[in-house]
Design an enzyme around this catalytic site. Structure first.
Site, short mmCIF file in Angstrom:
data_model
loop_
_atom_site.label_atom_id
_atom_site.label_comp_id
_atom_site.label_asym_id
_atom_site.label_seq_id
_atom_site.Cartn_x
_atom_site.Cartn_y
_atom_site.Cartn_z
CB SER A 236 -1.00 -0.06 1.13
OG SER A 236 -2.09 0.86 0.98
CG ASP A 467 -6.71 -2.99 -3.34
OD1 ASP A 467 -7.10 -1.89 -2.65
OD2 ASP A 467 -5.45 -3.43 -3.18
CG HIS A 495 -5.57 -2.73 0.72
ND1 HIS A 495 -5.15 -2.12 -0.50
CD2 HIS A 495 -4.71 -2.02 1.72
CE1 HIS A 495 -4.10 -1.23 -0.38
NE2 HIS A 495 -3.93 -1.22 0.91
#
Length: 525
Positions: A236, A467, A495
């Site tokens: 991320s 996602d 995610h």
């Protein structure tokens, strides 16, 4: 790179890792009457290719000896023994343009390679955020690296500058943070209020917590660990940190994996809009799945399920639910608890169905509040870690945090009205900014744009089609933009991709263990 703070915190970290990111530290709140923070001189943007360890002034930092010792065991984490790992601290310059000046410290933790004869070096890990603790990630992720990585690497977690157990940013105390996270009422003074609190408690640090500085810290850490190249697994926001590292130190890139990619070309407003749209898709996918289950509080009509859910959550603004301990489940907290579970794949949807049923049918808000608390980094005793404070400071220091024009703002609201009508139904202008950096005095003048890593070794980018936090299109764009990257696609909800199915995990492990990239166009079902 965020979703509105009133409905969902925009911190970009895998929800499956949230339990590993809980700590109990916070700062103090500046009084409402506090003077506006003084504005420091703008930090000059580092050059695209810093000299790193070739700079004589930085050699002492690169050459420092890390004093590894058993990590202190945390009695609050009864299911894990932190003392089984080693901890140390790394010293880096506060300001890389003045390396002879003040310094800050970074907290480190490592799980040593299980087989010394197979060891390749260190694998540095970042779980996301900005604001996620890599130390707690390594300490709490007991399953991480069981497919050979533990044999071949020392798994090293680090808290970036401003974060966790490192020299950290502190803004709000626990009581103020509770109110801040759960309020349903926001106005234009919100950003200024937070900037004043942060400046009162961490003013000296705020001009030096941007991701470019953190990437330079990453190279100092690589050198201090004795690794000639950086081997790195970032999730991320950790992909943005890895991207900035590859841009500044392309010759030092080893085996780098960027999972749940952030698009560096987008402004804060564009990130917010695209994330809201992506979360709306995931919310509707959850609702459509819910009505097919034996017990679902959203009814049986897939066309109306998502609307029923949004109506219930929005209705909590007028009639919040009681939560044990005298707290209230507000609309803001309920939206956060709901959307936070969309970070997980479908394996987390059953828990969300139950939490919603508990609230919608029994009118009890404790399960949804627990989900929100977990996401906000709030422990059972009411303490908070500093993830949100660090998130604000780092995010506002990075490119793209400037105020948009009236025309850009109007276009963003229209796009949300058309493509994310449920999540954005009651948005004000302030709701489009998470955090509201428009009044933050420590912003860089650098604008977002494409990032190249010319001369770097091949990089593996992982994107998931469902996602909600880092839309799949961001992974496609980053892989194309870097110019030397291979895109691995996971088809599915949730995610990030690593650890969510065998195909994706095996491909990442193969690259990190042997340097073998998946074939171009590989898609994991």
């Amino acid at each position: 790179m965020n979703v509105n703070i009133a409905r969902l915190s925009g911190r970009l970290l895998p929800a499956a890792l949230a339990a590993a990111l809980l700590a109990g530290c916070s700062g103090t709140t500046a009084s409402p009457e506090a003077a506006a923070p003084s504005v420091p001189s703008a930090s000059p943007s580092p050059t695209a290719t810093p000299t790193g360890e070739a700079d004589p002034a930085l050699k002492p930092f690169y050459g420092q000896q890390l004093a590894w010792a058993a990590c202190p065991d945390d009695p609050k984490t009864k299911k894990q023994d932190e003392s089984a790992l080693q901890c140390a601290r790394l010293r880096v310059p506060l300001d890389y343009t003045a390396p002879g000046g003040e310094t800050v410290e970074l907290a480190l933790a490592r799980r040593q390679s299980a087989k010394a004869d197979q060891r390749l070096g260190s694998l540095l890990l970042n779980p996301g955020g900005p604001g996620g603790s890599g130390v707690e990630f390594v300490q709490g992720a007991a399953e991480l690296g069981k497919n050979g990585l533990r044999d071949r690497y020392d798994l090293v977690g680090f808290d970036p500058r401003g974060v966790g157990a490192s020299t950290a940013v502190h803004c709000l105390d626990d009581k103020a943070r509770d109110a801040w996270d759960t309020t349903d009422t926001r106005d234009g003074s919100r950003g200024t209020t937070l900037a004043q609190a942060c400046a009162a408690n961490s003013g000296k640090l705020l001009a030096h917590v941007g991701t470019r500085d953190a990437a330079r810290d990453l190279d100092v850490l690589r050198g201090a660990l004795g690794d000639p190249k950086l081997n790195y697994l970032g999730f991320s926001y950790g992909t943005y940190l890895g991207t900035r590292y590859a841009e500044q130190f392309p010759a030092k890139v080893g085996r780098v994996v960027l999972d749940g990619a952030v698009d560096p070309t987008l402004s804060q407003l564009d990130h917010s809009v695209q994330q809201n749209i992506s979360f709306e898709k995931s919310l509707r996918a959850f609702a459509a799945d819910c009505v097919q289950q034996a017990q679902c509080s959203l009814g049986k009509d897939p066309e109306k399920a998502a609307e029923k859910l949004a109506k219930f959550l929005d209705g909590l603004k007028a009639e919040p639910l009681d939560v044990p301990g005298g707290r209230k489940l507000t609309a803001s907290a309920a939206w956060t608890g709901t959307l936070s579970m969309l970070y997980a794949d479908k394996s987390g949807w059953e828990y969300l169905r139950n939490a919603l049923g508990w609230a919608m049918v029994r009118e009890k808000g404790d399960y949804l509040m627990a989900l929100a608390d977990d996401y906000y980094g709030r422990s059972e005793d009411g303490g908070h870690n500093n993830m949100f404070d660090a998130y604000t400071a780092i995010h506002c220091a990075d490119p793209g945090s400037g105020a948009p024009s009236d025309a850009q703002l109007a276009a963003a609201k229209q796009q949300l009205h058309e493509q994310a009508p449920l999540i954005s139904a009651r948005y004000t202008d302030e709701d489009l900014f998470d955090p509201d950096c428009r009044s933050w005095p420590y912003r860089t003048t650098e604008q977002p744009g494409p990032v190249k890593a010319a001369g770097a070794a091949p990089i593996l980018v992982v994107g998931s089609t469902g996602d909600p936090a880092t839309p799949y299109a961001w992974a496609e764009k980053l892989a194309t933009g870097l110019g030397n990257a291979t895109l691995l696609t996971r088809e599915g909800e949730g995610h990030t991709g690593y650890g969510k199915n065998e195909c994706t995990t095996a491909a990442v492990d193969a690259f990190l263990n042997t340097g073998t990239l998946p074939a171009p166009g590989t898609r994991c079902q």
